[in-house]
Design a protein around this motif. Structure first.
Motif, PDB file in Angstrom:
ATOM      1  N   PRO A 224       0.825  -1.205   0.000  1.00 55.37           N
ATOM      2  CA  PRO A 224       0.000   0.000   0.000  1.00 55.37           C
ATOM      3  C   PRO A 224       0.865   1.263   0.000  1.00 55.37           C
ATOM      4  CG  PRO A 224      -0.082  -1.082   2.147  1.00 55.37           C
ATOM      5  CD  PRO A 224       0.784  -1.925   1.277  1.00 55.37           C
ATOM      6  N   VAL A 225       0.571   2.170  -0.919  1.00 56.97           N
ATOM      7  CA  VAL A 225       1.294   3.440  -1.036  1.00 56.97           C
ATOM      8  C   VAL A 225       0.290   4.579  -0.879  1.00 56.97           C
ATOM      9  CG1 VAL A 225       2.745   4.887  -2.511  1.00 56.97           C
ATOM     10  CG2 VAL A 225       2.942   2.392  -2.642  1.00 56.97           C
ATOM     11  N   ALA A 226       0.455   5.379   0.157  1.00 53.40           N
ATOM     12  CA  ALA A 226      -0.444   6.515   0.398  1.00 53.40           C
ATOM     13  C   ALA A 226       0.094   7.752  -0.314  1.00 53.40           C
ATOM     14  CB  ALA A 226      -0.572   6.780   1.888  1.00 53.40           C
ATOM     15  N   GLU A 262      -8.717   3.923  -4.080  1.00 52.76           N
ATOM     16  CA  GLU A 262      -7.665   2.925  -4.142  1.00 52.76           C
ATOM     17  C   GLU A 262      -7.729   2.164  -5.459  1.00 52.76           C
ATOM     18  OE1 GLU A 262      -7.254   0.379  -0.771  1.00 52.76           O
ATOM     19  OE2 GLU A 262      -8.013   1.873   0.640  1.00 52.76           O
ATOM     20  N   LYS A 298      -5.187   5.977   6.553  1.00 49.94           N
ATOM     21  CA  LYS A 298      -4.562   5.265   5.439  1.00 49.94           C
ATOM     22  C   LYS A 298      -3.042   5.359   5.507  1.00 49.94           C
ATOM     23  CE  LYS A 298      -8.192   3.644   3.401  1.00 49.94           C
ATOM     24  NZ  LYS A 298      -8.395   2.171   3.316  1.00 49.94           N
ATOM     25  N   ALA A 302      -0.295   2.307   5.341  1.00 48.21           N
ATOM     26  CA  ALA A 302       0.575   2.266   4.166  1.00 48.21           C
ATOM     27  C   ALA A 302       1.970   1.758   4.510  1.00 48.21           C
ATOM     28  CB  ALA A 302       0.660   3.646   3.532  1.00 48.21           C
ATOM     29  N   GLN A 303       2.607   1.116   3.522  1.00 50.81           N
ATOM     30  CA  GLN A 303       4.003   0.710   3.657  1.00 50.81           C
ATOM     31  C   GLN A 303       4.939   1.823   3.184  1.00 50.81           C
ATOM     32  OE1 GLN A 303       5.327  -2.212   4.758  1.00 50.81           O
ATOM     33  NE2 GLN A 303       3.379  -3.192   5.221  1.00 50.81           N
ATOM     34  N   VAL A 305       4.955   6.121   2.025  1.00 51.85           N
ATOM     35  CA  VAL A 305       4.240   7.397   1.975  1.00 51.85           C
ATOM     36  C   VAL A 305       4.835   8.238   0.851  1.00 51.85           C
ATOM     37  CG1 VAL A 305       3.602   9.496   3.216  1.00 51.85           C
ATOM     38  CG2 VAL A 305       3.783   7.329   4.445  1.00 51.85           C
ATOM     39  N   LYS A 335       8.450   4.411   8.056  1.00 51.02           N
ATOM     40  CA  LYS A 335       7.886   4.270   6.708  1.00 51.02           C
ATOM     41  C   LYS A 335       8.761   4.997   5.692  1.00 51.02           C
ATOM     42  CE  LYS A 335       3.104   4.061   8.415  1.00 51.02           C
ATOM     43  NZ  LYS A 335       2.855   2.641   8.165  1.00 51.02           N
TER      44      LYS A 335
END
Length: 468
Positions: A224-226, A262, A298, A302-303, A305, A335
């Motif tokens: 996951p990338v925010a 998403e 989120k 996330a992994q 940012v 992160k």
């Protein structure tokens, strides 16, 4: 716990299609198929045919022809489940599928439960438990990396490594147990020097496998990338550029995105889940405030940012941008942070130089210059995201752990092995050391299925699809 009855299920996805495959497995699978099948070229029974052969004919309900089909015969033990297996390839009409399945049920089959075919393969020693779990991972794999890991595990790469360690430890455990039988003679059958070397090697392998879970988990579930930043800096434009489609609404009105959006993208075989968040700013708008609150939620999940800002505002707001960047770094220090100034196509060469000087002063972060509207910098951004993932183990075809159950068992096994190591160093008595060795062997056995119970198997196979 294995049932001797014959099960049936649709092995292909439900719904209409060109063809569908209906699978039967059990002692009566071939006989039940024979009762409903009429061959086009021969009147020989399926039971008299060789294993791994295919036969053209018709599925008959009495005198009524349901469909023209191909029937594949797999005789035990050389089948997926280790039992007699028949697969009927019919036309993909929903009506035809249900008619054939109901016919087999009337003849004596039982509808299979989720994962029951693979459960039977495990109980018949065709697969160990970690290989069986890899079947479900293979079915659900949606990118090259997760597919590669599932294939490696299904071929037994992970389980064979664990089984080898367990066997070596078991050999020494037997010698330790033997010492207990001759406790009065005060003899040692297990060479303590060799045992110490083995325990150290097992500890090293366990730590490597445990560490691989950090990579395996994100590969299996996606990374996951925010995408965060102030309103109207181009977050939605960037998401659309990455996905190469108009996924998010773009307008000149600040605060257009009021909820998180998403979507997923595979980059070099790795799945990334991009999260376009609501712009972070002070607002009195109730709906937008809820969206901003979700943004921070989120970021927590996330992994990676990705902080986006408008490069044209850099000269006037460089101090503000620095404060915002430091705020994110301090709040989420573990992160990876990727700083992305957008709209650089509107800057002069001199302004770009000043911007890069500023970005170079921010320690511990990477940056990419971007013009999302023109796709400038998008490919460089993808490459930078890949660099955050340790794909070395994947490229070197090393064993990577992706299963939470395996990870938990490995942690418990490592804890017991460390106790054994401490026992060797402190000359602990054999009877006390044997307890820790037995526990370590137990946790190894949990992974491959040498140690199981009905509840564990029920939890694992309940996550499978019907028909597999």
């Amino acid at each position: 716990m294995i049932n001797q009855d014959t099960i049936v299920a649709l092995a292909t996805p439900s719904g209409a299609g060109a063809i569908a495959v209906i699978r039967l497995s059990g002692n009566e699978a071939i006989a039940l198929a024979d009762a409903c099948f009429k061959s086009v070229k021969t009147n020989k029974a399926l039971a008299s045919q060789k294993t791994h052969t295919i036969h053209l004919g018709h599925i008959m309900d009495g005198d009524r022809t349901i469909d023209e089909v191909l029937v594949s015969v797999f005789k035990n033990p050389n089948s997926y489940t280790g039992e007699d297996v028949v697969e009927v390839s019919c036309h993909g009409s929903n009506y035809i599928q249900q008619e054939i399945i109901q016919l087999f049920v009337r003849k004596g089959c039982r509808m299979a439960t989720a994962g029951e075919f693979t459960l039977r393969a495990f109980l018949n020693a065709k697969l160990d438990l970690s290989q069986a779990e890899a079947v479900a991972d293979l079915i659900s794999s949606d990118n090259e990396a997760s597919h590669q890991i599932a294939m490696q595990q299904m071929r037994g790469g992970f389980s064979s490594e664990i089984a080898k360690l367990r066997e070596e430890l078991l050999n020494f455990a037997s010698l330790i147990e033997l010492e207990l039988d001759f406790a009065e003679e005060d003899v040692e059958f297990a060479d303590r020097t060799q045992f110490k070397e083995l325990v150290e090697r097992i500890r090293f392998v366990l730590k490597r496998l445990i560490d691989s879970f950090a990579v395996g988990n994100v590969i299996k579930n996606g990374i996951p990338v925010a995408i965060v930043g102030e309103p109207n800096v181009g977050k939605s434009t960037l998401l659309n550029a990455l996905l190469n489609e108009e996924r998010a609404i773009v307008s000149d009105i600040a605060g257009t995105t009021r909820d998180t959006i998403e979507d997923e993208l595979v980059v070099e075989g790795i799945g990334f889940r991009f999260i376009d968040t609501a712009g972070i700013r002070e607002t009195q708008d109730v709906v937008e405030s809820i969206g901003i609150k979700k943004t921070f939620e989120k970021i927590e999940q996330a992994q990676v940012v990705l902080y986006l800002f408008d490069a044209t505002q850099f000269v006037e707001n460089s101090n503000l941008f620095q404060v915002e960047i430091e705020k994110i770094k301090n709040k989420y220090p573990l992160k990876p942070l990727l700083i992305v100034p957008n709209k650089i196509d509107k800057l002069s060469e001199n302004e770009i130089g000043q911007l890069e000087l500023f970005l170079g002063t921010i320690e511990g972060s990477k940056y990419i210059l971007l013009a999302a509207k023109d796709n400038r910098g998008v490919e460089e951004l993808k490459s930078q995201l890949i660099s955050f993932v340790n794909t070395g183990a994947l490229r070197n075809n090393e064993t990577i752990v992706t299963n939470t159950r395996h990870y938990d068992s490995l942690l418990k096994a490592l804890e017991e092995i460390q106790k054994v190591q401490e026992g060797i160093d402190s000359n602990l008595s054999s009877d006390l050391m044997a307890i820790d060795i037995r526990q370590a062997l137990y946790h190894f056995g949990e992974i491959t299925g040498q140690v199981t119970n009905d509840e564990l198997l029920g939890n694992i196979f309940a996550n499978f699809c019907i028909g597999k």
